[in-house]
Design an enzyme around this catalytic site. Structure first.
Site, PDB file in Angstrom:
ATOM      1  CG  LEU A  26      -2.034  -1.061   1.205  1.00 45.44           C
ATOM      2  CD1 LEU A  26      -2.634  -1.231   2.594  1.00 45.44           C
ATOM      3  CD2 LEU A  26      -3.109  -0.683   0.196  1.00 45.44           C
ATOM      4  CB  THR A  32      10.177   5.099  -2.601  1.00 47.86           C
ATOM      5  OG1 THR A  32       9.023   5.045  -3.444  1.00 47.86           O
ATOM      6  CG2 THR A  32      11.247   5.943  -3.268  1.00 47.86           C
ATOM      7  CG  ASP A 114       9.127   2.429  -6.008  1.00 44.48           C
ATOM      8  OD1 ASP A 114       8.253   1.873  -5.320  1.00 44.48           O
ATOM      9  OD2 ASP A 114       9.573   3.563  -5.756  1.00 44.48           O
ATOM     10  CG  ASN A 153       6.851   6.939   3.978  1.00 47.32           C
ATOM     11  OD1 ASN A 153       7.893   7.474   3.642  1.00 47.32           O
ATOM     12  ND2 ASN A 153       6.201   6.102   3.191  1.00 47.32           N
ATOM     13  CB  ILE A 154       2.085  10.647   4.756  1.00 44.77           C
ATOM     14  CG1 ILE A 154       1.470   9.278   4.420  1.00 44.77           C
ATOM     15  CG2 ILE A 154       1.289  11.759   4.074  1.00 44.77           C
ATOM     16  CD1 ILE A 154       0.074   9.090   4.972  1.00 44.77           C
ATOM     17  CG  LEU A 159       2.946  15.928   3.149  1.00 44.94           C
ATOM     18  CD1 LEU A 159       2.746  16.816   4.354  1.00 44.94           C
ATOM     19  CD2 LEU A 159       1.612  15.640   2.470  1.00 44.94           C
ATOM     20  NE  ARG A 238      42.248  13.499   5.401  1.00 45.46           N
ATOM     21  CZ  ARG A 238      43.230  14.119   4.755  1.00 45.46           C
ATOM     22  NH1 ARG A 238      42.942  14.901   3.729  1.00 45.46           N
ATOM     23  NH2 ARG A 238      44.481  13.958   5.121  1.00 45.46           N
ATOM     24  CE1 TYR A 367      40.350   4.327  -1.831  1.00 50.49           C
ATOM     25  CE2 TYR A 367      42.297   4.240  -3.209  1.00 50.49           C
ATOM     26  CZ  TYR A 367      41.550   4.866  -2.233  1.00 50.49           C
ATOM     27  OH  TYR A 367      42.003   6.019  -1.649  1.00 50.49           O
ATOM     28  CB  SER A 395      41.717   5.140   1.778  1.00 49.97           C
ATOM     29  OG  SER A 395      42.123   4.819   3.101  1.00 49.97           O
TER      30      SER A 395
END
Length: 562
Positions: A26, A32, A114, A153-154, A159, A238, A367, A395
């Site tokens: 719903l 999302t 979605d 959430n709304i 909004l 850092r 890396y 890093s």
């Protein structure tokens, strides 16, 4: 353990096939948020992934709410006109053709579709359409039975949607709730007969799986067990300048400038938290001081990192050492300048320039290796619901930021993280909001030419490409100046400490007087004890608000190593 994969030309895992993850639920159930978080994680793994939102596509085609037919969101077909039914079906089919184009033409491997997809018949049509083309379909259902999560959430997401542009907030919330109630009548949960599914309750509170097989699908389940939607802010900075720079092997302490930097960093974080709190109040996201998230600090186990966190320790904040957050190992390049590395190891230098992310110098880490090492931190980041400050090395910060903002692996080594900049990342439903704030211009920030100084050659960005200007993640270049605010906060902190010190002297004298009985011969013993206890409590009066929500016990004043 999963790990970021070496980038392949196709961007696909050959053995995993094509995967379509269809969200179900719903409105305002966090679909999302889950979709964007999962997209971030899969991209970090090296898998070519994209979210396709039916709502975004509908807005792209039709525009704002004024262009949407009045009966568009009616779930019963008989309540919609034939024109509206045709329009809805066309938008859905056109989006699914774009999804197929991403698989077939653009070389994508995973798509997250979605949309509400609350109708069993519609889900079957989508599944059949893609499975006959060789795509593995999984339903990802998000359920929520907590009204406060739905309302939050709304207010925080819906909004701001173009659907409610210019609407009064309370009226928009009421309208969206009516849309939800209309859909509840026709909503059908996913069943085992429909095929593989993952069900998430209350955005990570509980998870249920059915017929989930394969490496990528299993990684998705494990990731979804660690997420939440609680609002929080993540800060990166850092460590301060050390006595011996440009050496990985020398685990040296902070220089005098490094200690001053540590105090300024704490002041900058406090100033930003005040600003964020004020901004949330303006948006009515929090009602008072008590609702502010507590702050936790993570550092590496290197001296220059955890000593930079000492001002937070002394203010009562929880500071945790994480040895796996140590900087990248430069191997044979330790202590060398760029020119020396070129001259002594010309072949290695050429291979390094060809692929700065994956190349590993002798006895060093690439890396890619570093990303593998810090993967547990990513899951801890997702689980953490408090505000978080990570004090570490360039890093490591690059790898974590790459995950949060969705950078491709080849750009990770080139991210500039200047000493004296505070990077602020706020997870949101449609991704993350990232900003950088400059708070320190003192010793250790840059060289005479204005370039950023780094701990050793492997930490520097020399020869490691560049970040496109339009990427929106040029942290060092785009940092907003807050040096004055940080200095003001630091001055206020020093003044508080002076008052506290003076108060402690008076309080100690008072306690000695009370406990020794001087001048209190006529007072009952229990009154003397009560007044002495009040005097002890007075010692901390000046610290009120300094570390809201933090425990002032032995554990709060120590650094925890895990």
């Amino acid at each position: 353990m999963a790990a970021p994969l070496y980038v392949t030309q196709s961007g696909r895992l050959w053995h995993a096939g094509l995967i379509l993850i269809v969200t179900v639920g719903l409105p305002a159930r966090g679909k999302t948020h889950i979709s964007r978080a999962l997209e971030r994680y899969l991209r970090w793994l090296g898998v070519k992934t994209r979210v396709y939102s039916l709502g975004d596509y509908r807005r792209k085609v039709l525009g704002g709410a004024e262009n949407i037919p009045a009966d568009y969101f009616k779930l019963n077909k008989t309540e919609r006109t034939d024109e509206t039914n045709t329009l809805r079906r066309k938008i859905k089919l056109d989006l699914e053709e774009e999804i197929w184009d991403y698989f077939q033409v653009q070389g994508g491997q995973v798509v997250i579709y979605d949309a509400n997809n609350g109708n069993m018949k519609s889900r079957k049509e989508t599944r059949d359409r893609f499975e006959e083309r060789g795509v593995h379909v999984i339903f990802l259902e998000s359920q929520c039975d907590k009204e406060d999560i739905i309302t939050a959430n709304i207010r925080s997401v819906k909004l701001s949607s173009p659907d409610y542009q210019g609407w009064d907030a309370d009226r928009a919330v009421a309208d969206y709730w009516s849309r939800i109630r209309d859909q509840q009548v026709f909503y059908e949960e996913v069943t085992a007969e429909e095929g593989p599914f993952i069900k998430v309750m209350n955005v990570g509170e509980r998870i249920e799986v059915n017929r989930i097989e394969g490496y990528l699908q299993s990684r998705c389940c494990f990731f979804l067990m660690n997420i939440h939607t609680s609002p929080r802010t993540i800060y990166f900075a850092r460590s301060g300048q050390s006595l011996i720079e440009h050496s990985y092997k020398a685990d040296s302490d902070l220089s005098s400038a490094g200690w001053e930097y540590a105090d300024r960093l704490k002041a900058a974080v406090m100033a930003r938290r005040k600003a964020v709190r004020a901004e949330r109040r303006r948006k009515s996201e929090v009602g008072g001081e008590s609702e502010e998230n507590p702050l936790i600090v993570w550092t590496s186990a290197r001296r220059r990192a955890y000593h930079t966190a000492w001002p937070f320790v002394h203010s009562g904040y929880k500071v945790v050492q994480k040895p796996i957050m140590s900087e990248i190992n430069p191997g044979v390049w330790d202590g060398l300048s760029t020119q020396e590395a070129k001259e002594r190891y010309p072949d290695e230098w050429e291979r390094f320039l060809a692929d700065p992310y994956a190349h590993r110098a002798p006895r060093a880490e690439s890396y890619h290796d570093l990303s593998v090492r810090v993967e547990p931190i990513i899951f801890e980041l997702e689980r953490c619901q408090e505000d978080l400050l990570i004090i570490g090395h360039a890093s490591v910060i690059r790898c974590l930021l790459a995950y949060l903002v969705g950078l491709p692996p080849n750009e990770v080594p080139a991210v500039e993280i200047a000493r004296g900049d505070l990077v602020e990342v706020t997870p949101a439903s449609y991704g993350v909001v990232s900003r950088a704030f400059h708070f320190w211009s003192g010793e250790g920030r840059g060289d005479l030419a204005g370039g950023n100084l780094y701990e050793n050659f492997a930490e520097a960005t020399t020869g490691k490409g560049r970040i496109p200007a339009e990427s929106g993640v040029n942290f060092a270049a785009d940092a907003m100046d807050m040096e004055r605010e940080a200095r003001d906060e630091q001055d206020m902190d020093k003044e508080r400490k002076k008052r506290m010190s003076a108060g402690m002297g008076l309080g100690l004298e008072k306690m000695k007087s009370l406990e020794g009985g001087r001048g209190t011969a006529s007072a009952p013993p229990e009154v003397v004890r009560e007044e002495a206890e009040e005097a002890r409590e007075d010692l901390f009066d000046e610290q009120e608000g300094e570390a809201t929500g933090q425990k002032r016990d032995g554990r709060a004043m120590s650094i925890i190593q895990i």
